[in-house]
Design an enzyme around this catalytic site. Structure first.
Site, PDB file in Angstrom:
ATOM      1  N   VAL A  83     -30.614  57.448 -16.300  1.00 14.39           N
ATOM      2  CA  VAL A  83     -30.093  56.805 -15.098  1.00 14.39           C
ATOM      3  C   VAL A  83     -30.986  55.608 -14.774  1.00 14.39           C
ATOM      4  CG1 VAL A  83     -29.504  57.091 -12.666  1.00 14.39           C
ATOM      5  CG2 VAL A  83     -29.253  59.025 -14.253  1.00 14.39           C
ATOM      6  N   THR A  84     -30.451  54.419 -14.894  1.00 19.52           N
ATOM      7  CA  THR A  84     -31.219  53.209 -14.603  1.00 19.52           C
ATOM      8  C   THR A  84     -30.347  52.195 -13.873  1.00 19.52           C
ATOM      9  OG1 THR A  84     -30.670  51.851 -16.562  1.00 19.52           O
ATOM     10  CG2 THR A  84     -32.402  53.513 -16.826  1.00 19.52           C
ATOM     11  N   VAL A  85     -30.997  51.359 -13.085  1.00 22.76           N
ATOM     12  CA  VAL A  85     -30.356  50.206 -12.465  1.00 22.76           C
ATOM     13  C   VAL A  85     -31.294  49.019 -12.654  1.00 22.76           C
ATOM     14  CG1 VAL A  85     -29.429  49.183 -10.363  1.00 22.76           C
ATOM     15  CG2 VAL A  85     -29.161  51.634 -10.763  1.00 22.76           C
ATOM     16  N   ARG A  91     -29.970  48.373  -4.792  1.00 23.32           N
ATOM     17  CA  ARG A  91     -29.474  48.400  -3.413  1.00 23.32           C
ATOM     18  C   ARG A  91     -28.026  47.936  -3.284  1.00 23.32           C
ATOM     19  NH1 ARG A  91     -33.325  51.819  -2.595  1.00 23.32           N
ATOM     20  NH2 ARG A  91     -35.411  50.956  -2.279  1.00 23.32           N
ATOM     21  N   ARG A  92     -27.238  48.174  -4.310  1.00 19.85           N
ATOM     22  CA  ARG A  92     -25.817  47.830  -4.241  1.00 19.85           C
ATOM     23  C   ARG A  92     -24.928  49.063  -4.372  1.00 19.85           C
ATOM     24  NH1 ARG A  92     -25.076  42.137  -7.599  1.00 19.85           N
ATOM     25  NH2 ARG A  92     -27.119  41.233  -7.102  1.00 19.85           N
ATOM     26  N   GLY A  93     -25.522  50.250  -4.333  1.00 15.26           N
ATOM     27  CA  GLY A  93     -24.738  51.481  -4.419  1.00 15.26           C
ATOM     28  C   GLY A  93     -24.262  51.828  -5.812  1.00 15.26           C
ATOM     29  N   TYR A 124     -32.919  61.964  -5.368  1.00 11.31           N
ATOM     30  CA  TYR A 124     -31.763  62.802  -5.681  1.00 11.31           C
ATOM     31  C   TYR A 124     -31.418  63.847  -4.624  1.00 11.31           C
ATOM     32  CZ  TYR A 124     -31.837  60.482 -10.137  1.00 11.31           C
ATOM     33  OH  TYR A 124     -31.800  59.505 -11.110  1.00 11.31           O
ATOM     34  N   PHE A 414     -35.461  66.280 -20.840  1.00  3.75           N
ATOM     35  CA  PHE A 414     -34.262  65.752 -21.508  1.00  3.75           C
ATOM     36  C   PHE A 414     -33.948  64.378 -20.977  1.00  3.75           C
ATOM     37  CE2 PHE A 414     -33.041  68.565 -18.044  1.00  3.75           C
ATOM     38  CZ  PHE A 414     -32.214  67.770 -17.269  1.00  3.75           C
TER      39      PHE A 414
END
Length: 414
Positions: A83-85, A91-93, A124, A414
């Protein structure tokens, strides 16, 4: 410009992998060889990307994994990873959109749980995940350790083995061990290929072949496995070689004790780093001087999220007979409701929705997740206001059912 969030197509994969690297603050360079080795093990139907003008700027995927629960049963789960942004699109959802997609897909697939390992603690909980199994890492000064004498049942032997031996015999041992360790997941063939060096994927951390050891009982059965590396360091004519444990799994107490004694008594080794162990690992109890084992790290590790609460609660065993009613709050709705758990004297239980029954304890889905494998206490949660008792002693009743004799331990990441 609006971002397009969607599942991957084959043509997206190389750009998606580059975005994953950037999201984890690594070089974006990806070789054709790496793509060829990684691509068959990524289920595109379970992988998402966010695209800005055709460029992948956020990544997300899941894998099917079976997770062990107290009592030794296993439940199918969605293991969320990568999971990466991108730093340019925070901050754009975006992560929220991908998580919402995945939770809906998890429910549709009939997986009662979702699990992940959180890079940062605050992220999370808002999605209904709770820290369900932690890890502790020790640094042992072997000169001070003073190992206690072996027990009478340690009549087996430790032997050094080759990677091929581990690849052949390790999977069966791990299956035995992980059914004893709530929070652990199954391993596929690729895991063992990477662990033993049979396959080495470029672009990751440099691989150093460990030294492998088996423990065999008096009948010759393999009951334990240790893998470790040693740095050959000297100060003048004095050895100061640190040993790092890469893996230690044992199906019996005798195997566990023997492998720790072996690792803590190797010539020239002055310090041992244990790697991630359960919070209540027995290693320090084997030392004559327990202060020789210093905690380097103690943290949350495996996070868990309920999708099907009755199925999950009924799958595990309980410490005492009795019944409790839990009122679970979940803004996403998957785990929301009132549920009655009734445990029999043999530890098995039934769980069902009970919307009209008065609750004993009210808590969020995330907080219920922290109780589920035995890592947390309902009394502690009630003390800090994270659980609400409908009557005095309700949290203690929940603990009487949910407690476990040992802390959960997620053997693998994992």
């Amino acid at each position: 410009m609006s971002l397009e969030v969607r599942t991957l197509e084959a043509s997206d994969y190389s750009g998606w992998l580059r975005a994953t690297r950037l999201g984890f603050l690594r070089s974006a360079t990806v070789s054709d060889e790496e793509i060829e080795l990684r691509r068959p093990y990524t289920d595109l139907a379970r992988a998402q990307g966010a695209f800005d003008d055709g460029r992948c700027v956020a990544t997300f995927r899941s894998m099917p994994r079976d997770v062990t629960v107290p009592g030794g049963a296993v439940l199918p789960s969605s293991a969320i990873t990568q999971v990466t942004v991108s730093a340019t699109h925070r901050r754009r959802g975006v992560a929220s959109r991908m998580m919402a997609n995945e939770l809906a897909a998890t429910a549709e697939r009939g997986e009662p749980l979702a699990i992940l390992i959180a890079a940062e603690f605050p992220i999370y909980g808002r999605f209904g995940f709770g820290a369900a199994a932690g890890v502790t890492e020790w640094h042992v000064d072997t000169a001070r350790a003073g190992l206690r004498p072996p027990a009478d049942d340690e009549d087996g032997r430790v032997e050094l083995v080759d990677p091929a031996d581990v690849f052949k015999s390790g999977p069966e041992l791990h299956e035995r061990v992980r059914l004893q360790a709530p929070g652990s997941i199954n391993r596929n063939d690729r895991w063992w290929e990477l662990f033993t060096g049979k396959v080495q994927v470029p672009g990751g951390d440099p691989w150093k072949e460990p030294i492998f050891a088996f423990y065999r009982d008096s009948a010759g059965r393999i009951d334990g496995l240790a893998a470790y590396t040693v740095d050959d360091k000297w100060r003048g004519m004095y050895p100061e070689s640190p040993l790092e444990v890469k893996q230690l799994i044992a199906a019996t107490p005798a195997a566990e004790r023997a492998l720790w004694r072996f690792l803590l008594s190797i010539d020239w080794v002055t310090t041992v780093r244990t790697g991630f162990r359960a919070h209540d690992d027995v290693m320090p109890l084997l030392l004559g001087d327990r202060r020789a084992a210093r905690i380097d790290n103690s943290s949350d590790f495996l996070w868990l999220r309920f999708i099907d609460v009755p199925r999950a609660l009924a799958a595990r065993t309980y410490a005492a007979p009795g019944a409790v009613v839990l009122d679970v709050v979940d803004p996403y709705g998957y785990a929301a409701g009132r549920f009655r758990v009734e445990a029999a004297p043999d530890g098995t239980a039934t769980a069902e929705a009970a919307p009209s029954v008065a609750p004993d304890l009210t808590l969020t889905a995330a907080d219920l997740a922290t109780l589920y494998l035995g890592d947390e206490s309902a009394v502690r949660l009630a003390t800090v206001g994270q659980a609400t008792e409908s009557h005095p002693g309700a949290a203690a009743r929940v603990d009487a059912l949910f407690r476990t004799s040992r802390k959960p331990w997620a053997i693998d990441g994992f």
